[in-house]
Design an enzyme around this catalytic site. Structure first.
Site, PDB file in Angstrom:
ATOM      1  N   GLU A 152      37.498  44.254  37.341  1.00 32.28           N
ATOM      2  CA  GLU A 152      37.658  44.473  38.787  1.00 32.28           C
ATOM      3  C   GLU A 152      38.782  45.467  39.011  1.00 32.28           C
ATOM      4  OE1 GLU A 152      38.184  41.036  41.350  1.00 32.28           O
ATOM      5  OE2 GLU A 152      36.600  39.953  40.298  1.00 32.28           O
ATOM      6  N   GLU A 208      39.166  34.699  36.827  1.00 36.01           N
ATOM      7  CA  GLU A 208      40.572  34.632  37.209  1.00 36.01           C
ATOM      8  C   GLU A 208      41.165  33.219  37.207  1.00 36.01           C
ATOM      9  OE1 GLU A 208      41.008  36.787  40.902  1.00 36.01           O
ATOM     10  OE2 GLU A 208      40.618  38.695  39.928  1.00 36.01           O
TER      11      GLU A 208
HETATM   12  C1  FCB Z   1      39.973  39.153  43.139  1.00 36.06           C
HETATM   13  C2  FCB Z   1      38.745  38.296  43.251  1.00 36.06           C
HETATM   14  C3  FCB Z   1      37.670  38.863  44.136  1.00 36.06           C
HETATM   15  C4  FCB Z   1      38.245  39.545  45.335  1.00 36.06           C
HETATM   16  C5  FCB Z   1      39.304  40.522  44.919  1.00 36.06           C
HETATM   17  C6  FCB Z   1      39.890  41.323  46.053  1.00 36.06           C
HETATM   18  O1  FCB Z   1      41.076  38.361  42.857  1.00 36.06           O
HETATM   19  O2  FCB Z   1      38.176  38.081  41.989  1.00 36.06           O
HETATM   20  O3  FCB Z   1      36.790  37.820  44.479  1.00 36.06           O
HETATM   21  O4  FCB Z   1      38.719  38.604  46.222  1.00 36.06           O
HETATM   22  O5  FCB Z   1      40.341  39.848  44.268  1.00 36.06           O
END
Ligand code: FCB
Length: 437
Positions: free
Chosen positions: A351, A167
């Site tokens: 994610e 990210e």
């Molecule tokens: C993302 C992150 C992860 C976690 C989630 C909720 O941005 O990669 O580490 O904090 O959000």
């Protein structure tokens, strides 16, 4: 769950993700101090000043955690390697215990038929490098390449896939412009430098891994859908710029050899010298792209200097984070990324998940619904022609949610942070059924 494995192609990979600082316990095994330790030790930055000293104690309990991951029916496990655990000084002599830990961890994944999907940097910058300016210093690209080689020389022979940096928006904007994450800066010049250096560091890291003969290398970006908060042209323009900073900046660098004009208009006076010449390095050919997606935002124009926007409250149901639940955004980003940027490159959802104030015996219907609707949005994108190859749930375990401490529970497995006991939630059990072969 209202989906099952057989709805997806045979080689589609289901996985769950974690990250090193959020679960391992950074006070163990000779890890160096990170900027999250000092950020958390500064009053007002983190809820109850909580840090990752113990976290989920995954450093000692990884066998049990991987047993649970395998028993869920996952095909892969997305984890990250801590720079400060491997190189406590950020550069120079590796910590043998750190290298041994990741070596054992990867073997333990393979022993359970979990494909290792590594991320090299999920935010724990060693403090000696933070002292040198961290992501503001152009040399970080070389430091990061050194770290890449140190860790991948040891475990790179067994990786299924690797992404250098989790990210870039969070590393750049969230941490150097909004100041919500370490190092907690609120400075446009720091943000512009960090956002560019995260890209050059990505490029050098990919080069370092190619030099080791590695393949299946990618990048992991996060995305937020920006709705104009009303139907004025000013709100539309503000939302467009939010989308530029958040979603188009990094994809532009990686796949188009340029940053978007609307972002560069505000950034130009603050960019590092010679940034225009770095796109050859930044645009190293990749084998896949990972998308992290959680929510949408409502954007309004705001007085004051560029970028001149602010967030407004939205009408949709929200998670424990206060984030609106908007699965259509995932469908949008998968199709848009494929059509505008990656054009056929394999995509992964790296994610997806939600936080809830769970207790071990909570029915967990909210998370089951969240996963159902988001997996369905991803499946729809596949039916629309997107080459999506896998779907990763955030997170395997409840863990350290950064500035929000241990309160926001994203896990498929509940963790009692007093006893460190793990209890699979109802969503975990539902996934066991859905993923059975
Ligand atoms: C993302 C992150 C992860 C976690 C989630 C909720 O941005 O990669 O580490 O904090 O959000």
């Amino acid at each position: 769950m209202n989906f099952k494995r057989s709805d997806f192609p045979e080689d589609f990979l289901f996985s769950a993700a974690t990250s090193s600082y959020q679960i391992e316990g950074h006070s163990f095994g000779g890890a160096g101090l990170t900027h999250w330790d000092t950020f958390a030790a500064t009053p007002g930055n983190v809820v109850r000043a909580e840090n990752g000293d113990i976290a989920c104690d995954h450093y000692h309990r990884y066998e049990e955690d991987l047993d649970l991951a395998a028993a869920m029916g996952l095909d892969a496990y997305r984890f990250s390697t801590s720079w400060a655990r491997v190189l406590p000084e950020g550069r120079g002599t590796p910590n043998p215990e750190g290298l041994d830990f990741y070596d054992r961890l990867v073997d333990a994944m393979l022993a359970r038929n979990l494909k290792p999907m590594a991320t090299l940097y999920h935010w724990e910058l060693p403090v000696p490098l933070a002292d040198l300016g961290g992501w503001r210093n152009p040399d970080i690209a070389h430091w990061f390449a050194e770290f890449t080689t140190a860790i991948m020389d040891r475990i790179g022979d067994r990786m299924f896939s690797v992404a250098p940096i989790n990210e870039p928006w969070c590393v750049g904007w969230l941490s150097h412009f909004l100041g919500h994450h370490a190092p907690g800066l609120r400075d446009i010049r720091a943000a512009a430098h960090a956002m560019h250096h995260v890209m050059t560091a990505h490029g050098r890291s990919i080069q370092a891994m190619r030099a080791l003969g590695m393949d299946n290398l990618g990048a992991v970006c996060n995305f937020e859908y920006a709705h104009p908060a009303n139907d004025t042209p000013e709100a539309a323009q503000a939302a467009r710029l939010y989308d530029g900073v958040y979603n188009r900046f990094f994809l532009g660098g990686l796949f188009k050899g340029e940053y978007p004009a609307d972002v560069i208009e505000g950034f130009t006076p603050h960019m590092p010298k010679g940034w225009e010449k770095d796109f050859g390095l930044i645009g190293q050919p990749l084998d896949w792209l990972g998308l992290n997606y959680y929510t949408c935002k409502r954007i309004l124009p705001d007085d004051g200097p560029w970028p001149g926007y602010k967030e407004a409250d939205g009408p949709l149901p929200k998670t424990q984070m206060g984030w609106e639940i908007y699965p259509d955004g995932l469908h949008h980003f998968l199709t848009w990324t494929h059509e505008e940027y990656t054009k056929g490159l394999p995509l992964y959802v790296t994610e997806s998940g939600m936080a809830n104030a769970d207790t071990p015996d909570h029915p967990d219907q909210e998370r089951i619904d969240y996963l159902n609707t988001h997996v369905a949005a991803a499946k729809q994108a596949m039916d629309d022609g997107v080459p999506l190859k896998g779907y990763t749930f955030w997170s395997l375990l409840d863990n350290y949610e950064w500035a929000l401490g241990y309160e926001k529970r994203f896990g498929l497995i509940h963790v009692d942070f007093e006893t460190l006991e793990r209890t699979p939630k109802a969503s975990y059990h539902a996934l066991v059924k859905a993923l059975a072969r």
